[in-house]
Design an enzyme around this catalytic site. Structure first.
Site, mmCIF file in Angstrom:
data_model
loop_
_atom_site.group_PDB
_atom_site.id
_atom_site.type_symbol
_atom_site.label_atom_id
_atom_site.label_comp_id
_atom_site.label_asym_id
_atom_site.label_seq_id
_atom_site.Cartn_x
_atom_site.Cartn_y
_atom_site.Cartn_z
ATOM 1 N N HIS A 401 26.016 -17.780 96.035
ATOM 2 C CA HIS A 401 25.364 -18.863 96.783
ATOM 3 C C HIS A 401 24.814 -19.945 95.863
ATOM 4 O O HIS A 401 24.441 -21.036 96.321
ATOM 5 C CB HIS A 401 24.229 -18.295 97.644
ATOM 6 C CG HIS A 401 24.123 -18.923 98.987
ATOM 7 N ND1 HIS A 401 24.474 -20.236 99.244
ATOM 8 C CD2 HIS A 401 23.716 -18.425 100.185
ATOM 9 C CE1 HIS A 401 24.281 -20.513 100.515
ATOM 10 N NE2 HIS A 401 23.815 -19.431 101.112
ATOM 11 N N ASP A 405 28.361 -23.057 99.065
ATOM 12 C CA ASP A 405 27.534 -23.184 100.263
ATOM 13 C C ASP A 405 28.099 -22.310 101.378
ATOM 14 O O ASP A 405 29.309 -22.059 101.449
ATOM 15 C CB ASP A 405 27.483 -24.637 100.730
ATOM 16 C CG ASP A 405 26.745 -25.528 99.742
ATOM 17 O OD1 ASP A 405 25.879 -25.006 99.010
ATOM 18 O OD2 ASP A 405 27.051 -26.738 99.700
#
Length: 429
Positions: A401, A405
């Protein structure tokens, strides 16, 4: 008589230390040229250390799990002639001390059966014996055919005594093991399934298992994992695969689902270059790769390995299939080269028929994405108001992450879904 000293070789890539993973010999063993003496472990691969000479082992320079410097003495062998031992060379330990200090895992798997002169081969075969006590991470010597035979019979090779050279397990040894089990059952000597047990086993985390543990811990500590699961109707791509196998399987080889998944990754990554990337979090640099080097997670006897299908973007289905099969065989036999186990830009992992419903794969750092394949099941689905039976499969994928995204990850997996559900689109440029 002289002494031939074998030092820890320079494996390359600037490595200064190497872990001693396993001995295949013990003090007092007679060895021949090219016989494998030990396995050593780098950060990327297991490497065999063969003997360059004939002779007798007189000392071992370390124990399994020990990290040794390149150039340190690995093993000393007594040979005919002068040998290569120099006055400046100092043995790491005296032979007697090694013999006493070496743990069970440092000893050979089993004592080799004695060779009897002028006797028929059957006379050399061992009588049925009780299971051998080996460490759980030991890899007994056995041919691929014997390993498959043992798997089919449900026999753990680490419990079988081998009668071949250097304790190698033969087909006859499997028969002897089964015979002993039958004899125990008839005599009532086998323990009851309800008997209390108080045994314990301590297994040192060394070799490949140590490297896997370190990499998994590092990956979960350094990357910000998140997973995304998508359901895919693979009926059409499975029909295409069956058709291609029927038409070309005899001449080009059989196709599994993996080459189609590799192709889907290649096509989908064209629109998501941020996912075909490696993140150097120390330098704070993301490198996006044009080439798609797909790591294919492969289970071997020594643990999980990830051989790499290089330049998947330039391979046909059959080329990918052949390369996946070749790399898997090399990894499972311990013959994969170091450069075949590094350099992937994205990883594909599958548990095959045991794939379950959902999994949460761990990233193969420094990559930022791993795509996990679950098993295919037939389920009733509603399509255009009608209930029909379709072949369904989940993709359970994880992403870093810090780089990827959530929306991009979801769109990427959905792109793969679209490609597999309409497989003709895999080949439209």
């Amino acid at each position: 008589m002289g002494t031939h000293v074998i030092k820890m070789p320079d494996i390359g890539e600037g490595i200064a230390e190497v872990e001693l993973a396993q001995w295949h010999v013990k003090v007092g063993d007679l060895v021949v040229e090219d016989q494998v003496l030990a396995d050593v472990m780098t950060d990327k691969a297991m490497v065999d250390i063969p003997s360059p000479v004939h002779g007798k082992v007189i000392s071992l320079g370390g124990q399994p799990g020990e990290v040794m410097a390149v150039g340190s003495i690995l093993i000393s062998i007594e040979v005919e002639g002068a040998g290569n031992l120099k006055a400046s060379d100092q043995l790491v330990k005296e032979p007697a001390a090694i013999k006493e200090a070496a743990p069970a895992s440092a000893a050979p798997k089993v004592e080799a059966a004695p060779v009897l002169e002028n006797k028929p081969a059957a006379a050399c075969r061992p009588a049925p014996q009780a299971p051998v006590a080996r460490d759980a991470d030991e890899r007994p010597l056995a041919s691929p055919a014997v390993r498959k035979h043992a798997l089919d019979l449900g026999i753990q090779l680490r419990l079988v005594q081998g009668s071949g050279p250097a304790g190698r397990i033969l087909h006859e040894d499997l028969d002897a093991y089964l015979a002993q089990g039958t004899q125990n059952a008839r005599s009532g000597s086998a323990p009851s399934g309800y008997a209390q047990r108080h045994d314990e086993e301590q297994i040192p985390v060394i070799g490949m298992r140590r490297k896997i543990a370190q990499r998994m811990q590092e990956a979960t500590q350094r990357a910000a994992h998140f997973s995304y699961v998508e359901e895919i109707d693979v009926t059409a791509v499975e029909e295409l695969r069956a058709h291609l196998n029927e038409k070309h399987g005899a001449t080009r080889g059989k196709l599994t689902l993996l080459p189609f998944l590799v192709r889907a990754l290649v096509v989908a990554l064209c629109d998501f270059p941020q996912i075909n990337a490696r993140y150097d979090d120390e330098a704070q640099v993301i490198t996006r790769h044009g080439a798609v080097h797909v790591g294919v997670a492969t289970q071997s006897d020594v643990g999980l390995m990830v051989p790499v299908v290089r330049h998947a973007e330039a391979r046909s289905l059959w080329d990918s299939a052949a390369e996946i099969a070749r790399l898997a065989t090399a990894a499972r036999s311990g013959k994969a080269a170091r450069d075949e186990l590094s350099g992937s830009t994205i990883t594909l992992t599958s548990l095959g028929a045991l794939g379950g419903i959902v999994s949460t794969p761990v990233l193969n750092l420094p990559e930022v994405a791993i795509v996990g394949v679950n098993k295919i099941v037939e389920r009733p689905m509603v399509i255009k108001g009608q209930v029909v039976i379709r072949k369904m499969m989940n993709l359970s994928s994880s992403f870093d992450h810090r780089v990827v995204d959530g929306m991009d990850a979801a769109l990427f997996i959905q792109a793969i879904r679209g490609l597999l559900e309409q497989p003709a689109s895999l080949f439209v440029e």
